[in-house]
Design a protein around this motif. Structure first.
Motif, PDB file in Angstrom:
ATOM      1  N   PRO A 188       0.856  -1.281   0.251  1.00  0.00           N
ATOM      2  CA  PRO A 188      -0.104  -0.314   0.148  1.00  0.00           C
ATOM      3  C   PRO A 188       0.995   1.223  -0.175  1.00  0.00           C
ATOM      4  N   PRO A 189       0.471   2.372  -0.851  1.00  0.00           N
ATOM      5  CA  PRO A 189       1.328   3.934  -0.812  1.00  0.00           C
ATOM      6  C   PRO A 189       1.776   4.063   0.328  1.00  0.00           C
ATOM      7  N   GLU A 190       0.174   3.969   1.771  1.00  0.00           N
ATOM      8  CA  GLU A 190       0.889   5.041   1.872  1.00  0.00           C
ATOM      9  C   GLU A 190       1.958   4.778   3.581  1.00  0.00           C
ATOM     10  N   ASN A 191       1.735   3.217   3.489  1.00  0.00           N
ATOM     11  CA  ASN A 191       2.757   2.093   3.979  1.00  0.00           C
ATOM     12  C   ASN A 191       4.403   2.432   3.794  1.00  0.00           C
ATOM     13  N   CYS A 192       4.313   2.427   2.222  1.00  0.00           N
ATOM     14  CA  CYS A 192       5.689   2.842   1.797  1.00  0.00           C
ATOM     15  C   CYS A 192       5.914   4.088   1.654  1.00  0.00           C
ATOM     16  N   ALA A 193       4.882   5.509   2.202  1.00  0.00           N
ATOM     17  CA  ALA A 193       5.519   6.257   2.368  1.00  0.00           C
ATOM     18  C   ALA A 193       6.022   6.962   3.946  1.00  0.00           C
ATOM     19  N   GLU A 194       5.523   6.563   4.532  1.00  0.00           N
ATOM     20  CA  GLU A 194       6.096   6.098   6.066  1.00  0.00           C
ATOM     21  C   GLU A 194       7.538   5.283   6.560  1.00  0.00           C
ATOM     22  N   ALA A 195       6.881   4.289   5.218  1.00  0.00           N
ATOM     23  CA  ALA A 195       8.352   4.149   5.544  1.00  0.00           C
ATOM     24  C   ALA A 195       9.784   4.810   5.221  1.00  0.00           C
ATOM     25  N   VAL A 196       9.323   5.378   4.569  1.00  0.00           N
ATOM     26  CA  VAL A 196      10.538   6.377   3.682  1.00  0.00           C
ATOM     27  C   VAL A 196      10.823   7.392   4.797  1.00  0.00           C
ATOM     28  N   ARG A 197       9.772   7.861   5.824  1.00  0.00           N
ATOM     29  CA  ARG A 197      10.250   9.186   6.887  1.00  0.00           C
ATOM     30  C   ARG A 197      10.269   8.207   7.607  1.00  0.00           C
ATOM     31  N   LEU A 198      10.167   6.912   7.818  1.00  0.00           N
ATOM     32  CA  LEU A 198      11.472   6.601   8.987  1.00  0.00           C
ATOM     33  C   LEU A 198      12.756   6.439   8.735  1.00  0.00           C
ATOM     34  N   LEU A 199      12.472   5.844   7.476  1.00  0.00           N
ATOM     35  CA  LEU A 199      14.157   5.901   7.182  1.00  0.00           C
ATOM     36  C   LEU A 199      14.998   6.298   7.540  1.00  0.00           C
ATOM     37  N   ALA A 200      14.032   8.016   6.694  1.00  0.00           N
ATOM     38  CA  ALA A 200      15.091   8.953   6.869  1.00  0.00           C
ATOM     39  C   ALA A 200      15.345  10.109   8.172  1.00  0.00           C
ATOM     40  N   ALA A 201      14.346   9.322   9.118  1.00  0.00           N
ATOM     41  CA  ALA A 201      14.686   9.904  10.491  1.00  0.00           C
ATOM     42  C   ALA A 201      15.687   8.602  11.183  1.00  0.00           C
ATOM     43  N   ALA A 202      16.248   7.395  10.920  1.00  0.00           N
ATOM     44  CA  ALA A 202      16.854   6.821  11.623  1.00  0.00           C
ATOM     45  C   ALA A 202      18.245   7.054  10.580  1.00  0.00           C
ATOM     46  N   GLY A 203      18.550   8.972   9.356  1.00  0.00           N
ATOM     47  CA  GLY A 203      19.752   8.643   9.269  1.00  0.00           C
ATOM     48  C   GLY A 203      19.968   8.741   8.061  1.00  0.00           C
ATOM     49  N   HIS A 204      18.864   7.721   6.933  1.00  0.00           N
ATOM     50  CA  HIS A 204      18.826   7.079   5.898  1.00  0.00           C
ATOM     51  C   HIS A 204      18.848   8.616   5.486  1.00  0.00           C
ATOM     52  N   ARG A 205      19.733   8.322   3.804  1.00  0.00           N
ATOM     53  CA  ARG A 205      19.198   9.481   3.089  1.00  0.00           C
ATOM     54  C   ARG A 205      18.427   8.303   1.938  1.00  0.00           C
ATOM     55  N   VAL A 206      16.927   8.179   1.182  1.00  0.00           N
ATOM     56  CA  VAL A 206      16.251   7.504   0.661  1.00  0.00           C
ATOM     57  C   VAL A 206      16.210   7.864  -0.693  1.00  0.00           C
ATOM     58  N   VAL A 207      16.370   7.451  -1.535  1.00  0.00           N
ATOM     59  CA  VAL A 207      15.579   7.481  -2.902  1.00  0.00           C
ATOM     60  C   VAL A 207      14.629   6.227  -3.540  1.00  0.00           C
ATOM     61  N   VAL A 208      13.849   7.553  -4.537  1.00  0.00           N
ATOM     62  CA  VAL A 208      12.540   6.739  -4.390  1.00  0.00           C
ATOM     63  C   VAL A 208      12.640   6.191  -5.567  1.00  0.00           C
ATOM     64  N   THR A 209      12.551   5.284  -6.596  1.00  0.00           N
ATOM     65  CA  THR A 209      12.589   5.135  -7.799  1.00  0.00           C
ATOM     66  C   THR A 209      11.301   4.465  -8.259  1.00  0.00           C
ATOM     67  N   GLY A 210      11.534   4.851  -9.711  1.00  0.00           N
ATOM     68  CA  GLY A 210       9.946   4.560 -10.742  1.00  0.00           C
ATOM     69  C   GLY A 210       9.766   4.671 -12.093  1.00  0.00           C
ATOM     70  N   HIS A 211       8.378   4.024 -12.643  1.00  0.00           N
ATOM     71  CA  HIS A 211       8.774   3.933 -14.326  1.00  0.00           C
ATOM     72  C   HIS A 211       8.095   5.724 -14.272  1.00  0.00           C
ATOM     73  N   GLY A 212       8.129   6.026 -15.965  1.00  0.00           N
ATOM     74  CA  GLY A 212       7.460   7.468 -16.141  1.00  0.00           C
ATOM     75  C   GLY A 212       6.209   7.454 -15.727  1.00  0.00           C
ATOM     76  N   ASP A 213       5.378   5.872 -15.995  1.00  0.00           N
ATOM     77  CA  ASP A 213       4.338   6.651 -15.661  1.00  0.00           C
ATOM     78  C   ASP A 213       4.299   6.262 -14.309  1.00  0.00           C
ATOM     79  N   GLU A 214       4.747   6.134 -13.108  1.00  0.00           N
ATOM     80  CA  GLU A 214       3.977   6.135 -11.631  1.00  0.00           C
ATOM     81  C   GLU A 214       4.771   7.215 -11.307  1.00  0.00           C
ATOM     82  N   LYS A 215       4.660   7.986 -11.378  1.00  0.00           N
ATOM     83  CA  LYS A 215       4.638   9.212 -10.865  1.00  0.00           C
ATOM     84  C   LYS A 215       4.612  10.012 -10.027  1.00  0.00           C
TER      85      LYS A 215
END
Length: 334
Positions: A188-215
């Protein structure tokens, strides 16, 4: 000896065929890979491939593809002149339609894995072990055809890869890839967004990738804390981005196998619509998440058949963040 290998489906499937391609390339004078349009970009990345032939096979592509006699005749002519052919397929695919075209093209020797009686269409009817990883399944066919497995059976891509520091700011980040080839495999996209927030809060740089139709999806996942590269990379550039990552978070989709092909550990959000024993990322540290006993198990569903998508919806962002620390730490400890 000119050998045709066929793997006609998606990016991940073609990448998983890479070890078998290298096995054949070690003994053949020329290796030509027949692929479909969905896997073409991956075919161009495989070491050992001398030339690629692209054709959309009606019995492989999931969309409606017309059976055009003129097109069938054209591709049959293009397939002439090979000494041997190996048809690489998934467990639910048949090699026999392509074997028929290859016989019409005059191919004297053809090997494939077939549950159905092949008549005289196959010279080698290989019977694999059940539930082995897809790369080993294809390597076993190649070995039975006289092409022993290479010493290194991991997935590989052609090098050098493009430089991507201008996109990522340099290596050492975590990649999150929220998209999947079919909806039934998506976290689920909302779970994914929360994981990005948690990873960033833990000190990670987070890069999100995707196809052109997934912007839209990548923008949602990246939010204010991740770097959104949705639609900004070719497949070779995506391989380079993944190569610079400490870990990648992805569903059962092509980029997970691309991460494995560049040696990056994977947190695999794996919907059990196909068996993880066959399709999990191969040859790298993997944290396999998701309920593998969910009701959708082995259904091969493209759209989730169970209300609430329980196999993946129950995986929390904190579980994913902890898994990233685990697989990245496993590599750091080596």
């Amino acid at each position: 000896m000119r050998v045709l290998l066929a793997r006609q489906d998606n990016v991940g499937d073609v990448l998983l065929a890479g070890p078998a391609v290298r096995a054949v390339a070690a003994r053949a004078d020329e290796v030509v890979l027949l692929c479909g349009p969905r896997g073409r970009a991956a075919a161009d990345l495989l070491p050992g491939v001398d030339r690629v032939v692209e054709w959309c096979a009606p019995w492989i592509d999931p969309d409606h593809v017309a059976v055009d006699p003129v097109d069938i005749d054209r591709v049959t002519r293009e397939l002439r002149g090979f000494d041997r052919a190996l048809i690489l397929t998934s467990f639910h695919q048949s090699p026999l339609p392509l074997a028929l075209l290859l016989r019409l093209a005059g191919t004297p020797w053809i090997g494939g894995i077939s549950e159905d009686y092949p008549g005289s269409l196959l010279d080698l009817r290989h019977r694999p072990d059940a539930d082995v990883p897809e790369p080993l399944r294809m390597l076993a066919l190649a070995a039975d055809a006289g092409f022993p497995a290479p010493a290194d059976t991991r997935l590989r891509v052609r090098e050098p890869l493009p430089r991507t520091d201008h996109l990522t700011g340099g290596p050492g980040y975590v990649v999150v890839h929220p998209g999947t080839s079919v909806p039934a495999r998506a976290w689920p996209p909302e779970n994914c967004a929360e994981a990005v927030r948690l990873l960033a809060a833990a000190g990670h740089r987070v890069v999100v990738t995707g196809h052109g139709d997934e912007k839209e999806l990548t923008a949602l996942a990246a939010g204010e804390d991740g770097l959104d590269l949705g639609g900004r990379t070719t497949l070779p550039e995506l391989a380079a981005v993944l190569a610079g990552a400490r870990a990648a978070v992805a569903g059962n989709t092509g980029p997970a196998h691309l991460a494995a092909a560049v040696g990056t550990p994977v947190v695999s959000l794996f919907a059990p619509t196909v068996p993880a024993a066959r399709w999990a990322p191969f040859g790298v540290p993997v944290a396999l998440l998701g309920d593998q006993a969910a009701p959708c198990r082995d259904s091969r569903a493209r759209v989730c058949p169970v209300e609430g998508h329980p196999c993946l919806a129950g995986v929390g962002a904190g579980e994913v963040a902890a898994a990233v620390e685990s697989v990245a730490g496993e590599v750091d400890a080596r």
